[in-house]
Design a protein around this motif. Structure first.
Motif, PDB file in Angstrom:
ATOM      1  N   ARG B  62       4.241  -0.687  11.352  1.00 15.75           N
ATOM      2  CA  ARG B  62       5.479   0.008  11.007  1.00 15.75           C
ATOM      3  C   ARG B  62       6.655  -0.951  10.868  1.00 15.75           C
ATOM      4  N   GLY B  66       8.874  -1.620   7.421  1.00 22.40           N
ATOM      5  CA  GLY B  66      10.309  -1.352   7.433  1.00 22.40           C
ATOM      6  C   GLY B  66      10.651   0.009   7.992  1.00 22.40           C
ATOM      7  N   LEU B  67       9.687   0.630   8.682  1.00 18.96           N
ATOM      8  CA  LEU B  67       9.935   1.961   9.248  1.00 18.96           C
ATOM      9  C   LEU B  67      10.520   1.855  10.645  1.00 18.96           C
ATOM     10  N   VAL B  68      10.285   0.707  11.304  1.00 17.72           N
ATOM     11  CA  VAL B  68      10.793   0.481  12.659  1.00 17.72           C
ATOM     12  C   VAL B  68      11.473  -0.880  12.677  1.00 17.72           C
ATOM     13  N   PRO B  85      12.231  -0.267   4.129  1.00 20.47           N
ATOM     14  CA  PRO B  85      11.027  -0.206   3.296  1.00 20.47           C
ATOM     15  C   PRO B  85      11.178  -1.066   2.045  1.00 20.47           C
ATOM     16  N   ILE B  91       1.153   1.523   1.760  1.00 18.72           N
ATOM     17  CA  ILE B  91       0.605   1.890   3.078  1.00 18.72           C
ATOM     18  C   ILE B  91      -0.524   2.909   2.924  1.00 18.72           C
ATOM     19  N   PRO B 111       4.200   9.315  -5.142  1.00 23.17           N
ATOM     20  CA  PRO B 111       5.268   8.388  -4.768  1.00 23.17           C
ATOM     21  C   PRO B 111       6.327   8.228  -5.867  1.00 23.17           C
ATOM     22  N   HIS B 114       8.280  11.446  -6.179  1.00 26.04           N
ATOM     23  CA  HIS B 114       9.122  11.632  -5.002  1.00 26.04           C
ATOM     24  C   HIS B 114      10.332  10.703  -5.038  1.00 26.04           C
ATOM     25  N   LYS B 115      10.102   9.505  -5.547  1.00 27.69           N
ATOM     26  CA  LYS B 115      11.155   8.506  -5.521  1.00 27.69           C
ATOM     27  C   LYS B 115      12.103   8.639  -6.704  1.00 27.69           C
TER      28      LYS B 115
END
Lengths: 277, 267
Positions: B62, B66-68, B85, B91, B111, B114-115
């Motif tokens: 993570r 770039g999630l954490v 991210p 992922i 993706p 969504h983006k």
């Protein structure tokens, strides 16, 4: 040693039924719910007649049907439309306010900490007791009845939608974050669709609550509507007529319930459990 | 291939510099998930991370994704600190995490949808190619629940490959699959990786899986997660079923087992 015993049931299995019997059985099986309902009506009718129950206590089904026919169609339509109108307005309001509110609650810890307790208080308040106050405050017209209906219907929608939004798999939201998509998109593309089954189960419950809400409101203050009609009929001891109105109410409730289920089936077929597809 | 700038030749694809991660739970207690973790991944290297449950493997992933944000030290991708991210990272999660209301192909292009709110014809075509590549060419218009677990995970892999990421992060992607499907998927992944070389960080619980796939294996200790050892696998490629019976395979497997299960390691 085991082989003779395992083969025994197969040889003693009943021979296939003749086609005729099987079809009769199938028809009986399909018609079972209807037959049960008819049987209940018959028992009701016979019991009332044999025990000589006065019609102002419990009218027979035939007396109810007779009184239903005696009320002019015009009158039925007016009352039914009045109740339906209030129910649908209150329900629509509950959906339009409840779902966005649920999205806000599910996505903000602060909002959920501050607003949620108040929602629970509203839900814990017996709306029937508050109804007369609402009527005093909002005066004549549909407004107080719509508000009462709204108050009864919106809580299940909010709670169920929040549950659904929070049931979104966390990995799905991580995927969204890893793509750098906005929160709004995450709600629209991921969370809300995941909540659809929850939202529809709430919509089904709430649509029947909407009828209850409208009737409660009509008991308190109304000049037409099926709730008013029942109150009016019973005050003149026209109990069969009140029962007839009850039958209309139940039918209305069932029809709306089915309509919501049908909408889910047509618009969101993927959201149904596998067995219902 | 793309207009994206090719990363500088000598720079490691991923670098962890004394990364530490401390989580503070709602009751105020603090849990150290990672402590002083340093390692580097060369470009197009396949590295497996192995360690007992709760050793911070997923946290590690993570952080790269770039999630954490690490509480200590720094994680870098091509020499740049990870602050969020990144485009060049794909992922694959433990669960396929497909959207049940979308057809398989739409799940792969999700993706983009969504983006950017839309999917180009080229992306749709690429989705179809990826479906062919993972052996699901005929399933583009099925819904996920019509697919087996292994097939769903293939869709998840195809989705991660859609934007042709240079770095692929895989978080125990095959752990929910049965043993046979698992082996099959491992070889499938190797084939894809050979066709389109990528830097892969592969988190797993399975020692044979790590040995079959990776160039190097990062063995981690239990909480707090630390790098216990980095092992060069050194088994010849391309790997096959025969690899599983090589003496070196068993030597390293036994060595890792001893590392992971050594006294105190599971505390």
């Amino acid at each position: 040693m085991t082989s003779p015993t395992t083969s025994a049931p197969r040889s003693s299995a009943p021979a296939p039924w003749p086609e005729r019997h099987r079809r009769l059985y199938g028809a009986l099986d399909r018609g079972a719910p209807l037959l049960a309902a008819l049987a209940l009506l018959l028992i009701w009718e016979l019991a009332c007649r044999l025990l000589a129950v006065p019609s102002y206590l419990l009218p027979t089904p035939s007396a109810i049907a007779l009184s239903a026919v005696q009320v002019p169609l015009d009158s039925w339509l007016t009352h039914t439309w009045a109740t339906l109108r209030v129910s649908l307005q209150g329900y629509a309001l509950a959906v339009l306010i409840g779902i966005p509110l649920a999205v806000a609650l599910a996505n903000s810890r602060l909002l959920s900490r501050t607003l949620y307790p108040q929602l629970v208080i509203i839900q814990s308040t017996p709306i029937v007791a508050v109804a007369p106050i609402i009527v005093v405050v909002l005066g004549a017209g549909d407004a107080p009845r719509v508000v009462i209906t709204f108050l009864i219907t919106f809580f299940p929608i909010v709670v169920s939608t929040v549950t659904g939004l929070q049931a979104t798999p966390p990995a799905m939201l991580e995927l969204s974050r890893s793509l750098g998509a906005s929160r709004l998109r995450a709600v629209r593309d991921i969370q809300l669709p995941f909540a659809v089954p929850y939202i529809f189960s709430a919509l089904r419950i709430s649509v029947t609550l909407a009828i209850i809400g409208a009737v409660v409101a009509e008991f308190v203050a109304a000049e037409n509507g099926l709730g008013f009609f029942i109150a009016f009929s019973t005050s003149f001891f026209k109990v069969p007529q009140a029962f007839a109105a009850l039958v209309v109410l139940v039918s209305l409730s069932l029809a709306l319930f089915q309509l919501v289920s049908l909408t889910q089936r047509l618009v969101f077929p993927w959201s149904l459990p596998k067995t219902e597809k | 291939m793309t207009t994206r700038m090719e990363p500088g030749g000598e720079r490691p694809a991923i670098r962890f510099d004394r990364v530490g991660q401390v989580f503070t739970s709602s009751d105020g207690s603090r849990v150290t998930a990672l402590e002083d973790v340093s390692f580097t991944l060369r470009r197009h290297e396949f590295v497996a991370v192995i360690g007992p449950s709760g050793c911070g493997k997923s946290t590690l992933l993570r952080i790269i994704a770039g999630l954490v944000r690490p509480t200590d030290g720094q994680a870098e991708i091509y020499g740049l600190p990870v602050t969020g991210p990144r485009e060049e990272v794909g992922i694959v999660f433990q669960q396929p995490t497909l959207l049940p209301w979308l057809k398989v192909r739409d799940n792969i292009t999700f993706p983009m949808k969504h983006k950017h709110g839309r999917v180009t014809a080229a992306e749709k075509e690429r989705a179809d190619q990826l479906l062919e590549m993972v052996g699901l060419g005929d399933f583009a218009h099925k819904r996920p629940d019509e697919l087996s677990g292994g097939m769903q995970q293939r869709v998840g892999i195809a989705r991660a490959l859609l934007h042709d990421p240079d770095i692929l992060l895989m978080d125990e992607p095959f752990s929910a699959l049965d043993a046979l499907t698992r082996d099959e998927m491992s070889f499938e992944l190797l084939r894809i990786w050979t066709e389109r070389p990528k830097t892969v960080l592969f988190i797993t619980h399975s020692i044979p899986e790590a040995l079959l796939l990776a160039d190097r294996i990062l063995v981690m200790s239990a909480r707090p997660g630390r790098v216990r050892e980095i092992i060069d696998v050194g088994l010849a490629r391309p790997r096959s079923m025969q690899t599983l019976s090589e003496p070196r395979f068993h030597d390293i497997a036994n060595h890792i087992r001893a590392q992971v299960f050594r006294p105190g390691a599971l505390a």
